[in-house]
Write a protein that holds these residues in place. Structure first.
Motif, PDB file in Angstrom:
ATOM      1  N   SER A  92       0.827  -1.211   0.000  1.00  0.00           N
ATOM      2  CA  SER A  92       0.000   0.000   0.000  1.00  0.00           C
ATOM      3  C   SER A  92       0.856   1.253   0.000  1.00  0.00           C
ATOM      4  O   SER A  92       0.589   2.219  -0.729  1.00  0.00           O
ATOM      5  CB  SER A  92      -0.937   0.002   1.211  1.00  0.00           C
ATOM      6  N   ARG A  93       1.892   1.247   0.825  1.00  0.00           N
ATOM      7  CA  ARG A  93       2.772   2.414   0.874  1.00  0.00           C
ATOM      8  C   ARG A  93       3.511   2.582  -0.448  1.00  0.00           C
ATOM      9  O   ARG A  93       3.721   3.705  -0.913  1.00  0.00           O
ATOM     10  CB  ARG A  93       3.765   2.280   2.029  1.00  0.00           C
ATOM     11  N   TYR A  94       3.888   1.483  -1.054  1.00  0.00           N
ATOM     12  CA  TYR A  94       4.645   1.561  -2.309  1.00  0.00           C
ATOM     13  C   TYR A  94       3.838   2.270  -3.395  1.00  0.00           C
ATOM     14  O   TYR A  94       4.405   2.982  -4.231  1.00  0.00           O
ATOM     15  CB  TYR A  94       5.041   0.163  -2.786  1.00  0.00           C
ATOM     16  N   GLU A  95       2.534   2.081  -3.381  1.00  0.00           N
ATOM     17  CA  GLU A  95       1.690   2.727  -4.387  1.00  0.00           C
ATOM     18  C   GLU A  95       1.855   4.239  -4.378  1.00  0.00           C
ATOM     19  O   GLU A  95       1.720   4.892  -5.415  1.00  0.00           O
ATOM     20  CB  GLU A  95       0.217   2.367  -4.149  1.00  0.00           C
ATOM     21  N   GLY A  96       2.152   4.805  -3.205  1.00  0.00           N
ATOM     22  CA  GLY A  96       2.273   6.255  -3.098  1.00  0.00           C
ATOM     23  C   GLY A  96       3.639   6.814  -3.394  1.00  0.00           C
ATOM     24  O   GLY A  96       3.803   8.045  -3.492  1.00  0.00           O
ATOM     25  N   LEU A  97       4.655   5.952  -3.554  1.00  0.00           N
ATOM     26  CA  LEU A  97       6.001   6.449  -3.842  1.00  0.00           C
ATOM     27  C   LEU A  97       6.076   6.993  -5.265  1.00  0.00           C
ATOM     28  O   LEU A  97       5.475   6.462  -6.189  1.00  0.00           O
ATOM     29  CB  LEU A  97       7.030   5.330  -3.666  1.00  0.00           C
ATOM     30  N   ARG A  98       6.860   8.024  -5.422  1.00  0.00           N
ATOM     31  CA  ARG A  98       6.964   8.654  -6.737  1.00  0.00           C
ATOM     32  C   ARG A  98       7.490   7.686  -7.790  1.00  0.00           C
ATOM     33  O   ARG A  98       7.027   7.695  -8.926  1.00  0.00           O
ATOM     34  CB  ARG A  98       7.872   9.887  -6.660  1.00  0.00           C
ATOM     35  N   PHE A  99       8.468   6.868  -7.426  1.00  0.00           N
ATOM     36  CA  PHE A  99       9.020   5.930  -8.400  1.00  0.00           C
ATOM     37  C   PHE A  99       7.933   5.022  -8.952  1.00  0.00           C
ATOM     38  O   PHE A  99       7.863   4.788 -10.167  1.00  0.00           O
ATOM     39  CB  PHE A  99      10.126   5.087  -7.756  1.00  0.00           C
ATOM     40  N   ASN A 100       7.062   4.531  -8.097  1.00  0.00           N
ATOM     41  CA  ASN A 100       5.980   3.675  -8.576  1.00  0.00           C
ATOM     42  C   ASN A 100       4.996   4.454  -9.444  1.00  0.00           C
ATOM     43  O   ASN A 100       4.538   3.959 -10.479  1.00  0.00           O
ATOM     44  CB  ASN A 100       5.243   3.046  -7.400  1.00  0.00           C
TER      45      ASN A 100
END
Length: 396
Positions: free
Chosen positions: A373-381
């Motif tokens: 869930s947190r990864y979805e919000g990272l700019r790279f993703n």
């Protein structure tokens, strides 16, 4: 006569005051700012590194400024590093006592940069966060979000900085100094990740970090600062970032720290747009793989060089493992070419499967579920869609 002399004295004092103010506001070429959070198990190495800085000291071209938190002290101090000959005791003056400041608060890092800019202005800024690090996500043995995260762990407050907060600190720092931060570097473990660098691409020019764990002694500050100071008029910010990467590695390759397996790399963040575009192409092509090739990709991911955490994998080695497994795509060469421009210096004393940039590649649900869930919000993703491919890798 008395009145005349009084006026002369007043004028002289005013002139001297103006002179002192001018000297205090002298703009140097560089500020080397070290946010040294030793409020944890690394405390003893903090004084060791400051003593190394004191072997060189600030000079007429560079201020070396340290915000120092220590497990052994209730006070956080700001130091102007002065050259001395005592390698066992920190003698640099405390120019500000902050009391019980929270070194796990990213806003404290911002305040440090703002204070330095107001009191010791410079044309160029090299900002270092010194402490434990764990890449872009927390360590969790029980799949919960309750464990230590990212970087700058303050055991007194129980706080730390997340990757997103670190990026906010760099964004605010760029506003404070009026231009992008010339160099950001982590004297901390496992921060050499594309996810970390991506978050600060709009506010930092050059990024330095290690893919793997750093030994407790950290950087060879005396060697690095000495070589930088001797060439300060001729080295560009890119060259300074590269110098750090190379001197760090040399210190553990028979240098002052002996022989240890280490990694360090310097990134040119002006190239990250091209790098992320290549990752987006790779994610798109891998998403279209057949079920049989997805199985091959799962095996390749498991064989890819990792760094302490199973899900922190070398980006280019992943391509090599895919090729060994029989998976082919035109995006492989595109990504390799983009990485060659993005990575200015890849320095390591490990093996040939270490290329300078780690990326999140979990291979099972225990590595994926706590962080997805947190990864979805990272700019790279957001820029690449990497998370959509990663999801396909997870064995159900």
């Amino acid at each position: 006569m008395t009145n005349h002399l009084s006026r002369v004295l007043v004028c002289l004092l005013l002139m001297l005051g103006t002179s002192f103010a001018h000297a205090a506001a002298e703009v140097k070429e560089w500020n080397f700012l070290v946010f040294l959070n030793g409020i944890n198990s690394l405390d003893s190495f903090g004084s060791q590194n400051i003593n190394q800085m004191e072997e060189i000291g600030s000079n007429n071209k560079m201020n070396i400024l340290v915000e120092w938190g220590s497990e052994a002290s209730t006070n956080v101090s700001r130091l102007l590093i002065k050259k001395d000959n005592d390698t066992t005791k920190v003698t640099s003056p405390v120019v500000q006592n902050l009391g019980a400041a929270d070194m796990g608060d990213y806003k404290e890092l911002i305040r440090f940069v703002d204070w330095a800019n107001q009191n010791y202005p410079a044309k160029h800024y090299f900002i270092v966060v010194w402490d434990h690090g764990n890449g872009w996500h927390f360590t969790s043995s029980d799949n919960t979000a309750t464990h230590i995260q990212d970087i700058s762990w303050d055991d007194h407050s129980g706080n730390n900085m997340t990757t997103e907060q670190l990026a906010l600190a760099m964004a605010e720092s760029a506003k404070i100094i009026g231009h992008k931060v010339d160099i950001y570097a982590s004297d901390a473990c496992m921060m050499g990740m594309v996810e970390v660098a991506s978050e600060m691409q709009d506010s930092v020019n050059y990024f330095v970090g290690s893919q793997d764990v750093e030994p407790g002694a950290g950087w060879p500050y005396n060697v690095f600062l000495g070589k930088w100071a001797s060439q300060i008029d001729s080295l560009s910010p890119a060259q300074v970032a590269t110098l750090l990467s190379k001197e760090y590695t040399a210190a553990y390759n028979g240098g002052i720290y002996g022989k240890r397996p280490v990694t360090m790399a310097a990134y040119d963040l002006s190239q990250i747009g091209t790098y992320e575009a290549a990752f987006k192409q790779l994610a798109t092509q891998l998403n279209s793989l057949s079920a049989a090739d997805i199985t091959k990709a799962q095996t390749a991911a498991g064989n890819t060089k990792y760094f302490t955490n199973w899900d922190y994998r070398d980006a280019v080695d992943f391509l090599a493992q895919l090729e060994k497994g029989g998976v082919k795509a035109s995006s492989f060469s595109t990504l390799r070419s983009a990485q060659n421009k993005f990575v200015m210096s890849n320095d390591q004393t490990q093996d040939k499967n270490t290329y300078g940039v780690s990326v999140w590649i979990p291979t099972d649900s225990s590595d994926y579920d706590p962080y997805s869930s947190r990864y979805e919000g990272l700019r790279f993703n957001k820029d690449t869609g990497w998370g959509s491919f990663v999801q396909k890798l997870i064995k159900k």
